[in-house]
Design a protein around this motif. Structure first.
Motif, PDB file in Angstrom:
ATOM      1  N   TYR A   1      12.435  -8.397   5.766  1.00  0.00           N
ATOM      2  CA  TYR A   1      11.521  -8.550   4.622  1.00  0.00           C
ATOM      3  C   TYR A   1      10.202  -9.178   5.070  1.00  0.00           C
ATOM      4  O   TYR A   1       9.118  -8.706   4.714  1.00  0.00           O
ATOM      5  N   VAL A   2      10.294 -10.245   5.860  1.00  0.00           N
ATOM      6  CA  VAL A   2       9.078 -10.931   6.316  1.00  0.00           C
ATOM      7  C   VAL A   2       8.242 -10.018   7.204  1.00  0.00           C
ATOM      8  O   VAL A   2       7.019  -9.951   7.063  1.00  0.00           O
TER       9      VAL A   2
ATOM     10  N   VAL B   1       8.291  -6.566   7.452  1.00  0.00           N
ATOM     11  CA  VAL B   1       7.811  -5.328   6.831  1.00  0.00           C
ATOM     12  C   VAL B   1       6.890  -5.602   5.645  1.00  0.00           C
ATOM     13  O   VAL B   1       5.846  -4.963   5.495  1.00  0.00           O
ATOM     14  N   ILE B   2       7.248  -6.564   4.814  1.00  0.00           N
ATOM     15  CA  ILE B   2       6.514  -6.805   3.567  1.00  0.00           C
ATOM     16  C   ILE B   2       5.363  -7.786   3.755  1.00  0.00           C
ATOM     17  O   ILE B   2       4.333  -7.688   3.081  1.00  0.00           O
ATOM     18  N   VAL B   3       5.498  -8.730   4.675  1.00  0.00           N
ATOM     19  CA  VAL B   3       4.495  -9.781   4.821  1.00  0.00           C
ATOM     20  C   VAL B   3       3.700  -9.645   6.118  1.00  0.00           C
ATOM     21  O   VAL B   3       2.465  -9.501   6.104  1.00  0.00           O
TER      22      VAL B   3
ATOM     23  N   TYR C   1       3.524  -7.334   8.677  1.00  0.00           N
ATOM     24  CA  TYR C   1       2.821  -6.093   9.032  1.00  0.00           C
ATOM     25  C   TYR C   1       1.569  -5.861   8.186  1.00  0.00           C
ATOM     26  O   TYR C   1       0.505  -5.559   8.738  1.00  0.00           O
ATOM     27  N   PRO C   2       1.628  -5.998   6.843  1.00  0.00           N
ATOM     28  CA  PRO C   2       0.388  -5.824   6.068  1.00  0.00           C
ATOM     29  C   PRO C   2      -0.698  -6.818   6.452  1.00  0.00           C
ATOM     30  O   PRO C   2      -1.885  -6.468   6.486  1.00  0.00           O
TER      31      PRO C   2
END
Length: 295
Positions: A21-22, A24-26, A28-29
């Motif tokens: 989650y960290v 992919v969602i946080v 990488y963006p």
């Protein structure tokens, strides 16, 4: 050894969803936005590396005024919400008839969908048929209608009032929960010694509420600093940019003008400011925890 290895593998399996989650969602963006801020990305087909030019443009324009306006807007909004929230929590925590009803009545600003609540405030701010202007005229305070959202000074404070109306219920309920966690033995002992209501609040309630107030202030600060809906629906950053904050300017640059590289640079700057706020928050809370431990 096999037991330790299997335990370690099992621990990583439990952590894997959170790690993914960290990442992919946080992570990488954030990394992609940071890289994008060094390019001239836009609707054109080719994207070139431009280095620090996007950041230089930020400080060569009126963005410095936008930064100051954002901090002023956030400061007054959070301060008013905290003052009203603590006062409201004190009222709701008092042993008065109808206390349960008063607690229910604090919920509508939080329950009503944000867009509907903002449109309602926009209607009340209208100079021709808005309730606020009409009431002020009936009371003789003003001679004619005032279009609150068409003037820079009034539009700025109008957005703050709307944000306070939306945010106060959460602050009030949070502080109410913190007040109810204060041991009643302290109040009973102070009351036995003849301490008045204000003295009990100043010497017992307020010191024990400080950690909760700091946490709530931090949560409200982050939410207010990133607030987009209220300003965009009411004024879209106008008139003449008087209500344009960093998040509004970033949206206009990246989405409105399709200058993705410049918009990413502004987004990175917002992230830096919020990281500084979070770092300060953790430093303060760690010192408070250390002080409580040393007692």
């Amino acid at each position: 050894m096999n037991v330790q290895r299997s335990t370690l593998i099992f621990a990583w399996m439990l952590l894997l969803p959170a790690v993914l989650y960290v990442v992919v969602i946080v992570a990488y963006p954030l990394l992609d936005t940071f890289i994008l801020s060094f390019t001239d990305a836009s609707l054109k087909k080719t994207t070139n590396w431009v280095g620090w030019i996007n950041y230089e443009k930020i400080f060569n324009t009126t963005f410095a005024e936008v930064i100051i306006r954002t901090f002023v807007w956030t400061f007054f909004s959070v301060a008013i919400k905290m003052i009203i929230g603590v006062f409201g929590a004190c009222m709701l925590n008092a042993a008065v008839p109808g206390r349960a009803l008063f607690r229910v009545l604090t919920m509508p600003p939080w329950i009503v969908p944000m867009a509907i609540g903002i449109f309602m405030w926009g209607w009340m701010y209208n100079g021709q048929f808005g309730m606020i202007s009409g009431v002020l005229q009936n009371w003789g305070i003003i001679d004619g209608p005032i279009a609150f959202l068409a003037r820079g000074s009034t539009a700025f404070w109008a957005t703050i009032i709307t944000d306070v109306w939306i945010g106060v219920p959460m602050v009030t309920l949070y502080m109410l929960a913190a007040m109810q966690a204060v041991p009643q033995d302290l109040y009973e002992a102070a009351w036995t010694d003849g301490a008045g209501r204000f003295y009990r609040f100043r010497r017992i309630t307020l010191p024990l509420l400080i950690p909760s107030m700091i946490t709530m202030s931090m949560l409200s600060l982050i939410s207010t600093f990133n607030s987009f809906d209220i300003i965009w629906i009411l004024t879209q950053g106008g008139p003449n940019g008087e209500t344009t904050t960093m998040i509004i300017d970033t949206y206009r640059t990246a989405i409105g003008s399709k200058k993705y590289g410049e918009g990413a640079a502004r987004a990175v700057l917002i992230c830096i400011f919020l990281s500084i706020f979070c770092f300060a928050y953790f430093r303060v809370t760690s010192r408070l925890s250390a002080g409580e431990t040393n007692r």
